[in-house]
Write a protein that holds these residues in place. Structure first.
Motif, PDB file in Angstrom:
ATOM      1  N   LEU A  41       0.834  -1.201   0.000  1.00  0.00           N
ATOM      2  CA  LEU A  41       0.000   0.000   0.000  1.00  0.00           C
ATOM      3  C   LEU A  41       0.871   1.253   0.000  1.00  0.00           C
ATOM      4  N   ILE A  42       1.917   1.258   0.806  1.00  0.00           N
ATOM      5  CA  ILE A  42       2.822   2.413   0.825  1.00  0.00           C
ATOM      6  C   ILE A  42       3.497   2.575  -0.537  1.00  0.00           C
ATOM      7  N   ALA A  43       3.847   1.488  -1.183  1.00  0.00           N
ATOM      8  CA  ALA A  43       4.455   1.558  -2.517  1.00  0.00           C
ATOM      9  C   ALA A  43       3.487   2.194  -3.508  1.00  0.00           C
ATOM     10  N   ARG A  44       2.224   1.843  -3.407  1.00  0.00           N
ATOM     11  CA  ARG A  44       1.214   2.434  -4.291  1.00  0.00           C
ATOM     12  C   ARG A  44       1.077   3.933  -4.036  1.00  0.00           C
ATOM     13  N   ILE A  45       1.073   4.316  -2.758  1.00  0.00           N
ATOM     14  CA  ILE A  45       1.011   5.742  -2.410  1.00  0.00           C
ATOM     15  C   ILE A  45       2.249   6.454  -2.945  1.00  0.00           C
ATOM     16  N   ASP A  46       3.402   5.800  -2.862  1.00  0.00           N
ATOM     17  CA  ASP A  46       4.656   6.387  -3.339  1.00  0.00           C
ATOM     18  C   ASP A  46       4.598   6.667  -4.838  1.00  0.00           C
ATOM     19  N   VAL A  47       4.032   5.753  -5.610  1.00  0.00           N
ATOM     20  CA  VAL A  47       3.896   5.965  -7.060  1.00  0.00           C
ATOM     21  C   VAL A  47       3.030   7.193  -7.328  1.00  0.00           C
ATOM     22  N   GLU A  48       1.907   7.300  -6.618  1.00  0.00           N
ATOM     23  CA  GLU A  48       1.028   8.473  -6.774  1.00  0.00           C
ATOM     24  C   GLU A  48       1.759   9.749  -6.366  1.00  0.00           C
ATOM     25  N   ARG A  49       2.526   9.669  -5.276  1.00  0.00           N
ATOM     26  CA  ARG A  49       3.274  10.826  -4.769  1.00  0.00           C
ATOM     27  C   ARG A  49       4.266  11.314  -5.808  1.00  0.00           C
ATOM     28  N   LEU A  50       5.018  10.384  -6.400  1.00  0.00           N
ATOM     29  CA  LEU A  50       6.057  10.757  -7.365  1.00  0.00           C
ATOM     30  C   LEU A  50       5.482  11.322  -8.666  1.00  0.00           C
ATOM     31  N   ALA A  51       4.208  11.054  -8.934  1.00  0.00           N
ATOM     32  CA  ALA A  51       3.560  11.600 -10.126  1.00  0.00           C
ATOM     33  C   ALA A  51       3.090  13.042  -9.916  1.00  0.00           C
ATOM     34  N   ALA A  52       3.104  13.510  -8.683  1.00  0.00           N
ATOM     35  CA  ALA A  52       2.659  14.888  -8.384  1.00  0.00           C
ATOM     36  C   ALA A  52       3.685  15.888  -8.919  1.00  0.00           C
ATOM     37  N   PRO A  53       3.219  17.078  -9.302  1.00  0.00           N
ATOM     38  CA  PRO A  53       4.136  18.095  -9.824  1.00  0.00           C
ATOM     39  C   PRO A  53       5.251  18.473  -8.841  1.00  0.00           C
ATOM     40  N   ASP A  54       4.938  18.549  -7.572  1.00  0.00           N
ATOM     41  CA  ASP A  54       5.918  18.886  -6.543  1.00  0.00           C
ATOM     42  C   ASP A  54       5.754  17.875  -5.405  1.00  0.00           C
ATOM     43  N   PRO A  55       6.334  16.659  -5.559  1.00  0.00           N
ATOM     44  CA  PRO A  55       6.072  15.582  -4.603  1.00  0.00           C
ATOM     45  C   PRO A  55       6.509  15.925  -3.176  1.00  0.00           C
ATOM     46  N   PRO A  56       5.628  15.664  -2.212  1.00  0.00           N
ATOM     47  CA  PRO A  56       6.007  15.840  -0.807  1.00  0.00           C
ATOM     48  C   PRO A  56       6.867  14.653  -0.367  1.00  0.00           C
ATOM     49  N   ASN A  57       7.369  14.713   0.869  1.00  0.00           N
ATOM     50  CA  ASN A  57       8.091  13.542   1.373  1.00  0.00           C
ATOM     51  C   ASN A  57       7.083  12.406   1.585  1.00  0.00           C
ATOM     52  N   LEU A  58       7.594  11.201   1.714  1.00  0.00           N
ATOM     53  CA  LEU A  58       6.727  10.023   1.772  1.00  0.00           C
ATOM     54  C   LEU A  58       5.790  10.041   2.974  1.00  0.00           C
ATOM     55  N   ALA A  59       6.276  10.422   4.148  1.00  0.00           N
ATOM     56  CA  ALA A  59       5.410  10.451   5.335  1.00  0.00           C
ATOM     57  C   ALA A  59       4.254  11.432   5.134  1.00  0.00           C
ATOM     58  N   SER A  60       4.545  12.600   4.573  1.00  0.00           N
ATOM     59  CA  SER A  60       3.487  13.577   4.307  1.00  0.00           C
ATOM     60  C   SER A  60       2.491  13.030   3.293  1.00  0.00           C
ATOM     61  N   ALA A  61       3.003  12.352   2.274  1.00  0.00           N
ATOM     62  CA  ALA A  61       2.125  11.775   1.258  1.00  0.00           C
ATOM     63  C   ALA A  61       1.185  10.736   1.862  1.00  0.00           C
ATOM     64  N   VAL A  62       1.711   9.899   2.751  1.00  0.00           N
ATOM     65  CA  VAL A  62       0.869   8.880   3.404  1.00  0.00           C
ATOM     66  C   VAL A  62      -0.217   9.552   4.230  1.00  0.00           C
ATOM     67  N   ARG A  63       0.149  10.556   5.025  1.00  0.00           N
ATOM     68  CA  ARG A  63      -0.849  11.263   5.841  1.00  0.00           C
ATOM     69  C   ARG A  63      -1.931  11.891   4.963  1.00  0.00           C
ATOM     70  N   CYS A  64      -1.508  12.575   3.899  1.00  0.00           N
ATOM     71  CA  CYS A  64      -2.472  13.228   3.007  1.00  0.00           C
ATOM     72  C   CYS A  64      -3.362  12.203   2.317  1.00  0.00           C
ATOM     73  N   TRP A  65      -2.775  11.081   1.899  1.00  0.00           N
ATOM     74  CA  TRP A  65      -3.540  10.038   1.236  1.00  0.00           C
ATOM     75  C   TRP A  65      -4.612   9.486   2.178  1.00  0.00           C
ATOM     76  N   LEU A  66      -4.224   9.208   3.408  1.00  0.00           N
ATOM     77  CA  LEU A  66      -5.189   8.698   4.391  1.00  0.00           C
ATOM     78  C   LEU A  66      -6.272   9.730   4.673  1.00  0.00           C
ATOM     79  N   PHE A  67      -5.886  10.982   4.802  1.00  0.00           N
ATOM     80  CA  PHE A  67      -6.862  12.048   5.065  1.00  0.00           C
ATOM     81  C   PHE A  67      -7.824  12.182   3.891  1.00  0.00           C
ATOM     82  N   SER A  68      -7.318  12.044   2.663  1.00  0.00           N
ATOM     83  CA  SER A  68      -8.182  12.188   1.484  1.00  0.00           C
ATOM     84  C   SER A  68      -9.243  11.098   1.437  1.00  0.00           C
ATOM     85  N   LEU A  69      -8.971   9.928   2.022  1.00  0.00           N
ATOM     86  CA  LEU A  69      -9.993   8.873   2.085  1.00  0.00           C
ATOM     87  C   LEU A  69     -11.188   9.342   2.894  1.00  0.00           C
TER      88      LEU A  69
END
Length: 95
Positions: A59-87
């Motif tokens: 699941l974290i790997a999947r979030i990481d792929v989405e994170r890296l596709a962002a124009p200005d990718p955040p760090n991984l921990a921030s991406a995980v928090r934002c992904w969970l919050f977006s749910l």
């Protein structure tokens, strides 16, 4: 490993809303890395992974792929928090 002895398996234990981050090693695409998240986020991540029938690393790997596709990718921990919050936001917007 978390202070409570949790190794990532089994049901999530109740997490206080304000707790220090817990650092865990994970493997993404064959590479070891570490991520620090508060216990409440580890519990939410574990629950979501179980719901989707995935290991937490996958699941974290999947979030990481989405994170890296962002124009200005955040760090991984921030991406995980934002992904969970977006749910939660998706649930609230559909009501």
């Amino acid at each position: 490993m978390a202070a409570n002895g949790d190794r990532g398996g089994g049901p999530p234990s109740p997490a206080p809303p304000f707790a220090a981050p817990v650092k865990r090693s994970i493997t993404i695409a064959g590479h070891q890395t570490a991520i620090s998240l508060e216990p409440i986020f580890w519990n939410a991540l574990r629950a979501r992974a179980a719901l989707e029938g995935l290991p937490i690393n996958a699941l974290i790997a999947r979030i990481d792929v989405e994170r890296l596709a962002a124009p200005d990718p955040p760090n991984l921990a921030s991406a995980v928090r934002c992904w969970l919050f977006s749910l939660g936001e998706d649930k609230n917007s559909s009501q």
